[in-house]
Write a protein that holds these residues in place. Sequence first.
Motif, short mmCIF file in Angstrom:
data_model
loop_
_atom_site.label_atom_id
_atom_site.label_comp_id
_atom_site.label_asym_id
_atom_site.label_seq_id
_atom_site.Cartn_x
_atom_site.Cartn_y
_atom_site.Cartn_z
N LEU A 213 -5.25 -5.48 -7.96
CA LEU A 213 -3.80 -5.72 -7.86
C LEU A 213 -3.52 -7.17 -7.45
CD1 LEU A 213 -2.44 -2.53 -6.06
CD2 LEU A 213 -2.03 -3.20 -8.41
N ARG B 95 2.08 -5.92 -7.53
CA ARG B 95 2.49 -4.54 -7.84
C ARG B 95 2.04 -3.62 -6.71
NH1 ARG B 95 0.29 -2.29 -13.01
NH2 ARG B 95 -1.57 -3.54 -12.58
N TYR B 96 2.75 -2.52 -6.53
CA TYR B 96 2.35 -1.59 -5.46
C TYR B 96 1.20 -0.71 -5.95
CZ TYR B 96 5.44 1.73 -7.90
OH TYR B 96 6.04 2.53 -8.83
N LEU B 97 0.50 -0.16 -4.97
CA LEU B 97 -0.72 0.60 -5.26
C LEU B 97 -0.54 1.65 -6.36
CD1 LEU B 97 -3.64 1.43 -4.58
CD2 LEU B 97 -2.69 2.86 -2.76
N GLY B 98 0.56 2.39 -6.29
CA GLY B 98 0.77 3.50 -7.22
C GLY B 98 0.78 3.09 -8.68
N THR B 99 0.97 1.81 -8.96
CA THR B 99 1.01 1.35 -10.36
C THR B 99 -0.38 0.96 -10.87
OG1 THR B 99 1.35 -0.97 -9.74
CG2 THR B 99 3.32 0.38 -10.06
N SER B 100 -1.38 1.08 -10.03
CA SER B 100 -2.70 0.64 -10.44
C SER B 100 -3.21 1.38 -11.67
CB SER B 100 -3.69 0.84 -9.29
OG SER B 100 -5.00 0.63 -9.77
N ASP B 101 -3.69 0.61 -12.63
CA ASP B 101 -4.25 1.21 -13.84
C ASP B 101 -5.49 2.04 -13.53
OD1 ASP B 101 -2.31 -0.08 -15.35
OD2 ASP B 101 -3.56 -1.86 -15.60
N GLU B 102 -6.13 1.70 -12.41
CA GLU B 102 -7.40 2.36 -12.09
C GLU B 102 -7.21 3.67 -11.34
OE1 GLU B 102 -8.04 -1.36 -10.23
OE2 GLU B 102 -10.13 -1.37 -10.84
N MET B 103 -5.96 4.03 -11.05
CA MET B 103 -5.72 5.22 -10.21
C MET B 103 -6.35 6.48 -10.81
SD MET B 103 -4.58 5.97 -7.35
CE MET B 103 -3.37 4.79 -6.76
N LEU C 245 2.56 4.46 -2.68
CA LEU C 245 2.30 5.20 -3.93
C LEU C 245 3.50 5.28 -4.85
CD1 LEU C 245 0.04 8.09 -2.63
CD2 LEU C 245 -0.62 6.05 -3.92
N ALA C 246 4.70 5.19 -4.30
CA ALA C 246 5.89 5.36 -5.14
C ALA C 246 6.86 4.20 -4.92
CB ALA C 246 6.57 6.68 -4.83
N ARG C 247 7.66 3.95 -5.93
CA ARG C 247 8.64 2.88 -5.84
C ARG C 247 9.93 3.41 -5.19
NH1 ARG C 247 10.44 -1.94 -7.90
NH2 ARG C 247 12.66 -1.95 -8.34
N TYR D 114 -2.82 13.58 -3.19
CA TYR D 114 -2.40 12.20 -3.53
C TYR D 114 -1.66 11.64 -2.32
CZ TYR D 114 -0.67 8.51 -6.68
OH TYR D 114 -0.41 7.31 -7.31
N ARG E 15 -1.86 11.27 -17.56
CA ARG E 15 -2.92 10.28 -17.81
C ARG E 15 -4.26 10.82 -17.34
NH1 ARG E 15 -1.53 5.42 -14.53
NH2 ARG E 15 -3.59 4.75 -15.22
N TYR F 268 0.87 -1.19 0.00
CA TYR F 268 0.00 0.00 0.00
C TYR F 268 0.90 1.24 0.00
CZ TYR F 268 -4.19 2.68 1.32
OH TYR F 268 -5.25 3.55 1.34
#
Lengths: 119, 119
Positions: free
Chosen positions: B117, A102-110, A72-74, B70, B26, A70
């Motif tokens: 995820l 994958r971590y949350l920040g990579t979610s396509d749905e963001m 947002l950034a890597r 964010y 995006r 959970y």
Amino acid sequence: MKSLLLVAHGSRRAESNIEIATLAARLADKASGEYDIVEHAFLELADPLIPDGIERCIAKGATSVQVIPYFLARGTHVADDIPEQVAIKQAEYPDMDIRITRYLGTSDEMVDVLLTLAR
Amino acid sequence: MKSLLLVAHGSRRAESNIEIATLAARLADKASGEYDIVEHAFLELADPLIPDGIERCIAKGATSVQVIPYFLARGTHVADDIPEQVAIKQAEYPDMDIRITRYLGTSDEMVDVLLTLAR
């Protein structure tokens, strides 16, 4: 039995940690039928820590653990710290299927989530 | 002209800040037609800072600015720092409609995002 482990950073503020526990409970509701066990854990500053979170899943009968970062950034936490903690338990339970999603920040749905917040 | 300003914490790691710029791009694609202008800004450690982000929206002709935090938890940044920064610009532009939306961590859709995820 499949399990999910929601992993957040952990905070000195109890309220922030409670937010995570609440989110994990909502996730458990929604995931029921698909994932039998849902737990949460923290990287640091709060209990349970990641190894204890994995232990909780196993104690409840999990045969697999999906660790969801959970974050947002890597940063270092996502890239190094969480994998290190998970690897320790994987070595301890070689037959257990423990994976990190994958971590949350990579979610396509963001993008959709943000638009909904704006509306 | 309605605008969105995605506000992240900001990082010393350039990659993390670029992730935010990419996400804002995006968001701009997805929001087109509904929001004419989409910018991003950082609370600290990276440019543009929040006041500059608001200025960018205004310079592009915005008549309203929706600031989207964010952030995953309601810490000092969400509770105090972002509102303070926004209030400075609101005082400077009293006719501009500048609002702060709920922060990301409160999104009702978070549970669905996490389940996706996991799958």
